[in-house]
Design a protein around this motif. Structure first.
Motif, PDB file in Angstrom:
ATOM      1  N   VAL A 140      44.244  23.933  36.568  1.00  0.00           N
ATOM      2  CA  VAL A 140      44.080  23.318  35.256  1.00  0.00           C
ATOM      3  C   VAL A 140      45.273  22.421  34.949  1.00  0.00           C
ATOM      4  CG1 VAL A 140      43.929  23.744  32.766  1.00  0.00           C
ATOM      5  CG2 VAL A 140      42.585  25.143  34.355  1.00  0.00           C
ATOM      6  N   PHE A 188      42.017  32.518  30.119  1.00  0.00           N
ATOM      7  CA  PHE A 188      42.174  31.865  28.817  1.00  0.00           C
ATOM      8  C   PHE A 188      43.465  32.304  28.136  1.00  0.00           C
ATOM      9  CE2 PHE A 188      40.745  31.248  24.264  1.00  0.00           C
ATOM     10  CZ  PHE A 188      40.721  29.862  24.318  1.00  0.00           C
ATOM     11  N   TYR A 208      36.738  25.570  24.464  1.00  0.00           N
ATOM     12  CA  TYR A 208      36.178  26.898  24.203  1.00  0.00           C
ATOM     13  C   TYR A 208      34.910  26.726  23.375  1.00  0.00           C
ATOM     14  CZ  TYR A 208      35.231  31.447  22.262  1.00  0.00           C
ATOM     15  OH  TYR A 208      34.585  32.610  21.894  1.00  0.00           O
ATOM     16  N   ALA A 254      35.374  17.294  29.910  1.00  0.00           N
ATOM     17  CA  ALA A 254      36.482  17.998  30.568  1.00  0.00           C
ATOM     18  C   ALA A 254      36.881  17.365  31.890  1.00  0.00           C
ATOM     19  CB  ALA A 254      36.119  19.464  30.777  1.00  0.00           C
ATOM     20  N   LEU A 257      38.431  22.990  32.267  1.00  0.00           N
ATOM     21  CA  LEU A 257      38.057  24.398  32.086  1.00  0.00           C
ATOM     22  C   LEU A 257      37.251  24.543  30.804  1.00  0.00           C
ATOM     23  CD1 LEU A 257      38.318  27.422  32.930  1.00  0.00           C
ATOM     24  CD2 LEU A 257      40.367  27.504  31.478  1.00  0.00           C
ATOM     25  N   ARG A 308      44.730  20.675  25.647  1.00  0.00           N
ATOM     26  CA  ARG A 308      45.131  20.110  26.932  1.00  0.00           C
ATOM     27  C   ARG A 308      46.324  20.908  27.430  1.00  0.00           C
ATOM     28  NH1 ARG A 308      45.034  15.050  25.802  1.00  0.00           N
ATOM     29  NH2 ARG A 308      42.913  14.846  26.603  1.00  0.00           N
ATOM     30  N   ARG A 309      46.234  21.345  28.671  1.00  0.00           N
ATOM     31  CA  ARG A 309      47.326  22.070  29.310  1.00  0.00           C
ATOM     32  C   ARG A 309      47.677  21.327  30.588  1.00  0.00           C
ATOM     33  NH1 ARG A 309      47.575  23.708  24.990  1.00  0.00           N
ATOM     34  NH2 ARG A 309      47.611  25.868  24.200  1.00  0.00           N
ATOM     35  N   ASN A 313      41.913  19.390  30.749  1.00  0.00           N
ATOM     36  CA  ASN A 313      41.218  19.526  29.471  1.00  0.00           C
ATOM     37  C   ASN A 313      40.537  20.891  29.394  1.00  0.00           C
ATOM     38  OD1 ASN A 313      41.778  16.840  28.587  1.00  0.00           O
ATOM     39  ND2 ASN A 313      40.178  16.092  29.959  1.00  0.00           N
ATOM     40  N   ILE A 314      40.666  21.564  28.243  1.00  0.00           N
ATOM     41  CA  ILE A 314      40.076  22.885  28.029  1.00  0.00           C
ATOM     42  C   ILE A 314      39.189  22.845  26.794  1.00  0.00           C
ATOM     43  CG2 ILE A 314      40.532  25.331  27.567  1.00  0.00           C
ATOM     44  CD1 ILE A 314      43.276  24.961  28.888  1.00  0.00           C
ATOM     45  N   THR A 323      39.198  22.259  21.459  1.00  0.00           N
ATOM     46  CA  THR A 323      39.742  21.691  22.687  1.00  0.00           C
ATOM     47  C   THR A 323      41.265  21.815  22.710  1.00  0.00           C
ATOM     48  OG1 THR A 323      40.149  19.410  21.920  1.00  0.00           O
ATOM     49  CG2 THR A 323      37.900  19.961  22.622  1.00  0.00           C
TER      50      THR A 323
END
Length: 261
Positions: free
Chosen positions: A90, A108, A193, A220, A96, A185-186, A190-191, A183
């Motif tokens: 990620v 998560f 849920y 994503a 994700l 960002r890590r 892009n994440i 959303t």
């Protein structure tokens, strides 16, 4: 460019609960993958908890653009090595999407850095999802709101970091509200849920839910590819500084020595 998605499913309830097995005879992961594959721009495959390395070998993840994660009954069975492997990808740019009870997954929680706790009630009540960010790509083609006649309630407070964007807020028949689409960002990844998806209700057969999943995979996806260099921490020698400088004072490391981690 075809987006390579992997739908990861815990695949326990489908094997042990008669109600879930009747709703998802091929498993939730296969139902979701089939819905994604209805879009010509997505190529979706599946992986499960029971497979070697949970179906997420380094080689498999390297070829994955977006990973979707559904878990509930046995988050603890997911090997920490696999959790770190997913987090690494990620950070490098793999998308994700975390679904429903995946809020308590190791993956998560690792990426959020918070407890990810919430209120809940299993009563099959109506959920109305309000589209509060209608111009967001994940909400493309949706109306002002949509409803699910039977769902599990999740209620605030939801102990996650402040999101980059909030796309959906849910209202439940019992009165609670919940931020159901957020959303983050890590690193370069892009994440998203997305809350709906309790296993005893046919949520993933719902056409609007499937549209959200397709939209979220496309959002994503990072078309620029991965950024493996995000893990690098290179030393810049004095002689390679952009502006001429003179070294002054003592230092810990010798020339060419790796830094501490």
């Amino acid at each position: 460019m075809t987006i390579r998605a992997v739908v990861w499913g815990e695949n326990i309830h489908e094997q042990t609960n008669k109600v879930v097995a009747e709703i998802y005879p091929e498993g939730m992961h296969n139902t979701i993958a089939k819905a994604l594959n209805a879009d010509a721009g997505i190529q979706a495959t599946t992986a499960t908890l029971q497979e070697p390395e949970h179906g997420l070998s380094e080689a498999r993840l390297k070829e994955t653009d977006v990973l979707l994660w559904w878990g509930h009954k046995d988050h603890g069975a997911v090997q920490d090595e696999i959790v770190e492997r997913v987090a690494k990808r990620v950070w490098e740019g793999m998308g994700l999407i975390v679904l429903h009870s995946g809020h308590f997954s190791k993956v998560f929680k690792r990426l959020m850095g918070t407890p990810c706790a919430l209120k809940w009630r299993e009563a099959g009540e109506r959920e109305r999802l309000w589209v509060i960010n209608p111009r967001h790509p994940i909400a493309a083609g949706l109306g002002e709101h949509f409803e699910l006649e039977n769902e599990e309630m999740y209620g605030e407070q939801f102990s996650v970091p402040e999101p980059l964007e909030t796309v959906f807020i849910s209202w439940f028949q019992g009165g609670e509200v919940f931020r159901s689409g957020m959303t983050w960002r890590r690193g370069a990844g892009n994440i998203f849920y997305f809350r709906p998806g309790h296993e005893t209700y046919p949520t993933y057969h719902n056409g609007t839910v499937q549209k959200v999943l397709i939209n979220s995979v496309k959002w994503a996806h990072n078309p620029l590819g991965t950024q493996a260099s995000i893990h690098d921490a290179p030393n810049v020698p004095v002689e390679k500084a952009l502006e001429p400088i003179v070294e002054r004072g003592p230092k810990l490391h010798q020339a060419g020595e790796a830094g501490y981690r």
